[in-house]
Design an enzyme around this catalytic site. Structure first.
Site, PDB file in Angstrom:
ATOM      1  CG  LEU A   1      46.144  39.384  28.615  1.00  0.00           C
ATOM      2  CD1 LEU A   1      46.891  40.695  28.794  1.00  0.00           C
ATOM      3  CD2 LEU A   1      47.040  38.209  28.984  1.00  0.00           C
TER       4      LEU A   1
ATOM      5  CG  ASP B   1      32.916  41.704  40.450  1.00  0.00           C
ATOM      6  OD1 ASP B   1      33.061  42.286  39.369  1.00  0.00           O
ATOM      7  OD2 ASP B   1      32.015  40.873  40.674  1.00  0.00           O
TER       8      ASP B   1
END
Length: 481
Positions: free
Chosen positions: A197, A264
């Site tokens: 975000l 990840d």
């Protein structure tokens, strides 16, 4: 969602390209303040080295059984050699390029009582010249992979990323990018981009409402020439947005222990699921679930197929599907669990017709450790032991039933006439912490017991449930015909 794709995770061929680093942890207790300065004294008791940055992304793919290569820059130093050894153990095909003048990027942390005391960063920024070494290497190996995943940590390895993406697209590859730059145009041509975000807002994204968020995301995609965006929104979940579609996925409600490396896990899971044949919407849904699992663990954690299948249990029941770890991947999964300090329990048998005695016995065996491995006699072995009319159920069906039990983590076939149809060779290869056998046996009579005891493990004998046996079930069935 077609969960049958979970059986094809090892068909995902992924090349991770980006900023690799070594994550080093010094762990110990703190009992006093230094007399030299007002800082705690940590008595180091353990050192841990882990793959970091783009290497952690590759590790996430590998732990999901994807076939993964890693392309990045390291120095000609001890840290680079340590990272290479880690990659070899993690079953990651290393394509790292060594640079003379610069060090391997390393993040060194001192941890005491689950708190980070200090972090030391050893790094220099790689140049465009260095990045072009990666570009040349990418051209050499790109035909070995179907998905190219760029992991950008803004350390210079991806300075030539525009040309890298062009090479990948001209070769017909699917390109995914975990961005660091606020200029998404640097990633022009990518199929997926996965900003969080904050990165989205820095790039010009507007989050005043769902409508403005979607509109601004589509504008950014159009201006940058990118097909789709997977926007990770922390406690708000994640959204898959393209020019024509938007799908939102609520955050998984779990106790959050550590958000390190969650990004990840998301892009690695998304890529692996796409490589296994899932459509984008389903792949994102699985990636969302994987993120929820990862943040419930400490550190930059990975997620296994078994963890995903357990979390997806409601879908498995509804669709009649079930994930079973492919036999070829079980040994690697066990090795990773052992490295993480999990206690491995092993037992074995024919399990031709599963009954209440088996279920109770396996639950008792599992209670002796963290993970239960069941060695399963193959069909030829059972025929030699029980007669030509056995087994009643073939190997794959028996394995599926066993792996569906909550107590069973992995199933491995065995059975060699040369080995006397015993699991001794398998036990020697796995070196479990606990070997369990059911029935009236002496420890000296149990195959593999000598090996387990010699490595400091335990051997346990459990009683079977009275009146329960496969032979009795078969006799009863025959008498009613």
């Amino acid at each position: 969602m077609n969960l049958a794709n979970l059986q094809h995770l090892n068909k995902a061929r992924v090349l991770v390209v980006g900023d690799v680093m070594l994550d080093r942890y010094w762990l110990g207790d703190t009992g006093r303040i230094s007399p030299e300065a007002p800082v705690p004294v940590v008595k180091v008791s353990r050192l841990e080295d882990k793959a970091g940055g783009a290497a952690n992304v590759a590790k996430n793919v590998a732990h999901l059984d994807g076939k993964v290569g890693l392309l990045g820059l390291i120095g000609k130093d001890d840290n680079g050699q340590t990272l290479e050894r880690i990659l070899q153990f993690e079953n990651i095909h290393s394509q790292l390029v060594s640079i003379d003048a610069l060090p391997t990027i390393a993040k060194m942390r001192v941890i005491s009582r689950h708190q980070q005391v200090v972090r030391l960063d050893l790094e220099e920024t790689f140049t465009n010249t260095h990045s072009r070494f990666l570009l040349s290497k990418l051209k050499e190996v790109i035909d070995e992979y179907d998905y190219i995943l760029f992991s950008d940590y803004n350390k210079g390895a991806l300075s030539a990323i525009q040309e890298m993406i062009a090479v990948a697209k001209s070769a017909g590859k699917t390109v995914l990018v975990d961005p660091k730059s606020s200029d998404f145009a640097l990633y022009r041509g990518a199929d997926f981009i996965t900003p969080n975000l904050n990165e989205f807002k820095l790039a010009g994204g507007i989050v005043d409402s769902e409508e403005t968020l979607t509109e601004s995301a589509r504008k950014l995609l159009q201006e940058a020439g990118i097909e789709a965006m997977l926007l990770t929104r922390s406690e708000q979940g994640m959204s898959l947005i393209s020019a024509s579609e938007k799908h939102h996925f609520s955050a998984q409600v779990r106790e959050v222990s550590d958000v390190t490396g969650a990004g990840d896990t998301v892009i690695a899971t998304l890529t692996t699921m796409l490589g296994a044949g899932m459509i984008a919407k389903d792949a994102v849904e699985v990636a969302n679930i994987a993120a929820g699992i990862a943040v419930s663990k400490l550190g930059a954690a990975t997620v296994t197929p078994e963890e995903l299948s357990r979390k997806l249990g409601q879908y498995l029941i509804e669709n009649g599907e079930h994930y079973q770890t492919p036999y070829d991947d079980v040994h690697q999964h066990i090795a990773l669990a052992q490295k993480n300090g999990e206690r491995i329990v092993f037992t074995n048998g024919c399990f031709d017709i599963l009954h209440a005695g088996h279920v109770k016995y396996l639950a008792q065996a599992k209670a002796m450790g963290d993970r239960l491995v069941v060695g399963l006699n193959n069909d030829e072995s059972i025929s030699r032991l029980k007669g030509s009319d056995r087994p009643i159920n073939p190997l794959d069906e028996r394995a599926m039933v066993l792996s569906a039990l909550a107590s069973v983590d992995w199933v491995i076939p065995f059975g060699s006439e040369a080995q006397g149809d015993t699991p001794a060779e398998l036990i020697a290869r796995l070196s479990p912490d606990v070997l369990v056998k059911g029935g009236d046996y002496k420890v000296s009579e149990i195959a593999g017991a000598d090996h387990v005891l010699s490595t400091g493990g335990k051997v346990e004998v459990l009683d079977f449930l009275n009146g329960c046996s496969t032979s009795n079930i078969i006799k009863k069935a025959q008498s009613t015909q």
